[in-house]
Write a protein that holds these residues in place. Structure first.
Motif, PDB file in Angstrom:
ATOM      1  N   LEU A 239       1.118  -0.935  -0.160  1.00  0.00           N
ATOM      2  CA  LEU A 239       0.249  -0.201   0.003  1.00  0.00           C
ATOM      3  C   LEU A 239       0.780   1.364  -0.028  1.00  0.00           C
ATOM      4  O   LEU A 239       1.396   1.903   1.337  1.00  0.00           O
ATOM      5  CB  LEU A 239      -0.929  -0.217   1.230  1.00  0.00           C
ATOM      6  CG  LEU A 239      -2.000   1.101   1.030  1.00  0.00           C
ATOM      7  CD1 LEU A 239      -3.195   0.855  -0.403  1.00  0.00           C
ATOM      8  CD2 LEU A 239      -2.920   1.162   2.780  1.00  0.00           C
ATOM      9  N   ARG A 246      -3.340   3.355  -3.245  1.00  0.00           N
ATOM     10  CA  ARG A 246      -4.880   3.294  -2.376  1.00  0.00           C
ATOM     11  C   ARG A 246      -6.288   3.811  -3.184  1.00  0.00           C
ATOM     12  O   ARG A 246      -7.189   3.192  -2.807  1.00  0.00           O
ATOM     13  CB  ARG A 246      -5.153   4.795  -1.581  1.00  0.00           C
ATOM     14  CG  ARG A 246      -3.495   5.225  -1.014  1.00  0.00           C
ATOM     15  CD  ARG A 246      -3.365   6.309   0.250  1.00  0.00           C
ATOM     16  NE  ARG A 246      -3.432   7.388  -0.950  1.00  0.00           N
ATOM     17  CZ  ARG A 246      -3.686   8.506  -0.831  1.00  0.00           C
ATOM     18  NH1 ARG A 246      -5.288   8.063  -0.131  1.00  0.00           N
ATOM     19  NH2 ARG A 246      -3.880   9.366  -1.461  1.00  0.00           N
ATOM     20  N   LEU A 299      -7.906   4.792   4.047  1.00  0.00           N
ATOM     21  CA  LEU A 299      -6.889   4.817   3.195  1.00  0.00           C
ATOM     22  C   LEU A 299      -5.941   6.063   3.336  1.00  0.00           C
ATOM     23  O   LEU A 299      -5.388   6.352   2.437  1.00  0.00           O
ATOM     24  CB  LEU A 299      -6.818   4.239   1.768  1.00  0.00           C
ATOM     25  CG  LEU A 299      -7.698   2.541   1.121  1.00  0.00           C
ATOM     26  CD1 LEU A 299      -8.245   2.020   0.859  1.00  0.00           C
ATOM     27  CD2 LEU A 299      -6.712   1.780   2.638  1.00  0.00           C
ATOM     28  N   THR A 301      -3.178   9.099   3.647  1.00  0.00           N
ATOM     29  CA  THR A 301      -1.814   8.528   4.902  1.00  0.00           C
ATOM     30  C   THR A 301      -1.968   9.613   5.739  1.00  0.00           C
ATOM     31  O   THR A 301      -0.387   9.030   6.690  1.00  0.00           O
ATOM     32  CB  THR A 301      -1.168   8.619   3.394  1.00  0.00           C
ATOM     33  OG1 THR A 301      -1.773   9.959   2.815  1.00  0.00           O
ATOM     34  CG2 THR A 301      -1.041   7.878   2.400  1.00  0.00           C
ATOM     35  N   ALA A 312      -4.280   2.334   6.499  1.00  0.00           N
ATOM     36  CA  ALA A 312      -3.187   3.062   5.257  1.00  0.00           C
ATOM     37  C   ALA A 312      -1.122   3.582   6.560  1.00  0.00           C
ATOM     38  O   ALA A 312      -0.616   3.662   5.957  1.00  0.00           O
ATOM     39  CB  ALA A 312      -3.323   4.274   4.914  1.00  0.00           C
TER      40      ALA A 312
END
Length: 507
Positions: A239, A246, A299, A301, A312
């Motif tokens: 990932l 993503r 997801l 970051t 993530a």
């Protein structure tokens, strides 16, 4: 010896078109009924082609093409070399792990040109007689073009006006001209060409508009539905913080929410972005809506001002991100939404009654599912889905920071393998036997007690309708998130504590 190329000659003309208003003085003389289709090396096509920029003065506009954008030509050049999505990655991100993203950069769409004749004049210039491209045909489906030079790969230069003029495809041609200079692309890379002959500029403008303006773009949900066919397995093994990774992961999780039998959204996501008339029953949110909601929440970051995504971002520098496989991530989302749905089915909230018994208490049968899947609940609209996922992600990320061990789930699944329905079922069963399940149920019960009616739902007074309308549009997501945290701050203690802290940080 002169250079000759073979072409297919085809007819696109209706007899009723003969009655149209053709006017040579208005640059719309009657076109030839036949069009040519052929291919030639990019270097050859570029040498033969002129591009007329769109300019304006006090007498009006002239030319068709937009100003050349070097960045766009560079993007096309990179696409030809590397395909999508590798060509869209930043230079620093084009490393060995990303190499699996490379694909052929085909350009099957034709360059559309007009072949100038002896009588055609552009801005006071004509094609030199020695540079005219002559066309021979026997009246059938084949034609032969004679070019004004012999070497098909030589950088030929016309004496005056170029014999071809580009109607559509200028940036593709410039991409090859620039790449040929630095050796990035070969000169014999062939491009398909659709050629008109002696076409007036008025008809060229019409063609440019019909090619570039008239067609409807593919809807985002349809595009996301192609992701499984476009990506390689290596896409999802790691990932990355790159958005393309993503989005691919979010699309797979959306697919699992749609296909998994245990999911409350089983067969209930508008995967192709269809209209409400043709979409699956109860599917109020499109695939693109789900992908966007998951990408920006679980997801995320955590870079910049974005929230830390549970799937993530690093829970802490020491522990790193959660080591959850894709089946475990899908299982968490399915169980989370199931807890909300179950709480609604058992709810005694007045707003639920308004949706499930729209005709009043005299109704004997209570359509409980309407509070979750109906067309007047935000839980079946993009605003509601994004709101739930946003606050759920922030709540559970904070809980993971405070209680990391409770998020370490023992599993018999092997990461890095293809995700099957059976794997997701196993992950659901494993999750339901953990302490984490208590928090999920608490969250589901608390979030389900929020008034999820949309602005057009029955039973709303004027103030409630005004509040619901504030949730619409891009600014509405922020407003809804604030209201949800405020609501959760009055719920079960640990979730309430986290929600209160989120309110202090953000509002």
């Amino acid at each position: 010896m002169v250079q000759k190329i073979q072409a297919i000659r085809f007819k696109q003309w209706l007899s009723e078109w003969d009655d149209f208003d053709f006017d040579a003085e208005q640059h719309r003389r009657k076109p030839d009924a036949h069009i040519l289709l052929f291919s030639m090396p990019a270097v050859q096509l570029r040498a033969l082609s002129g591009v007329y920029r769109r300019t304006r003065d006090h007498e009006g506009g002239e030319g068709l093409q937009r100003l050349h954008d070097p960045k766009r030509s560079a993007a096309i050049r990179d696409f030809v070399r590397f395909g999508h999505p590798y060509s869209g990655l930043p230079i620093l991100a084009r490393d060995e792990p990303s190499a699996a993203l490379r694909k052929p950069g085909w350009l099957p769409t034709a360059i559309v040109v007009n072949i100038l004749t002896e009588g055609d004049e552009r801005r006071g210039r004509k094609v030199s007689p020695s540079d005219i491209v002559s066309i021979y045909n026997d009246g059938g489906s084949r034609a032969e073009l004679t070019l004004p030079y012999s070497d098909r790969l030589k950088q030929w230069v016309p004496s005056d006006l170029e014999p071809f003029e580009v109607i559509d495809g200028q940036h593709r041609l410039w991409a090859f001209e620039e790449a040929l200079k630095d050796g990035n692309l070969p000169g014999d890379f062939e491009l398909p060409v659709v050629a008109f002959t002696g076409l007036d500029v008025g008809w060229q403008a019409y063609l440019f508009w019909s090619i570039n303006v008239s067609p409807k773009r593919i809807n985002p949900s349809h595009a996301f539905d192609l992701f499984p066919l476009l990506r390689s397995a290596a896409w999802l093994e790691t990932l990355s913080d790159l958005r393309i990774y993503r989005q691919a992961r979010a699309q797979e999780l959306t697919e699992l929410l749609y296909t998994q039998p245990e999911s409350p959204f089983h067969n209930r996501i508008n995967m192709l972005g269809e209209s409400s008339k043709t979409a699956p029953a109860g599917a109020g949110v499109t695939q693109a809506g789900w992908v966007q909601a998951i990408t920006t929440s679980f997801l995320s970051t955590g870079s910049g001002r974005s929230a830390n995504g549970l799937f993530a971002a690093e829970i802490s520098p020491a522990t790193g991100p959660l080591r959850w496989s894709r089946p475990q991530q899908a299982a968490f989302l399915i169980v989370l939404w199931n807890s909300i749905r179950q709480a609604l089915m058992q709810s005694t909230e007045e707003w639920v009654a308004q949706l499930t018994r729209p005709n009043g208490p005299e109704m004997l049968d209570r359509d409980a599912v309407a509070a979750f899947t109906g067309n007047r609940t935000m839980l079946n609209q993009e605003q509601g889905v994004r709101g739930v996922l946003a606050v759920a992600n922030e709540i559970f990320f904070s809980l993971a920071q405070l209680n990391t061990n409770d998020f370490e789930i023992e599993t018999q699944l092997f990461p890095g393998t293809a995700t099957s329905s059976e794997d997701v079922s196993v992950a659901i069963s494993e999750l339901e036997n953990t302490k984490l399940m208590n928090w999920i149920n608490d969250f589901g019960t608390s979030i389900a007690s929020f008034d999820w009616r949309s602005a057009d739902a029955p039973g709303l007074d004027d103030n409630q309708q005004m509040l619901k309308r504030a949730f619409r549009g891009s600014s509405g997501y922020v407003a809804l998130r604030a209201q949800l945290f405020k609501h959760l701050s009055n719920g079960p203690k640990e979730i309430a504590d986290v929600a209160s802290e989120a309110l202090k940080r953000s509002f």
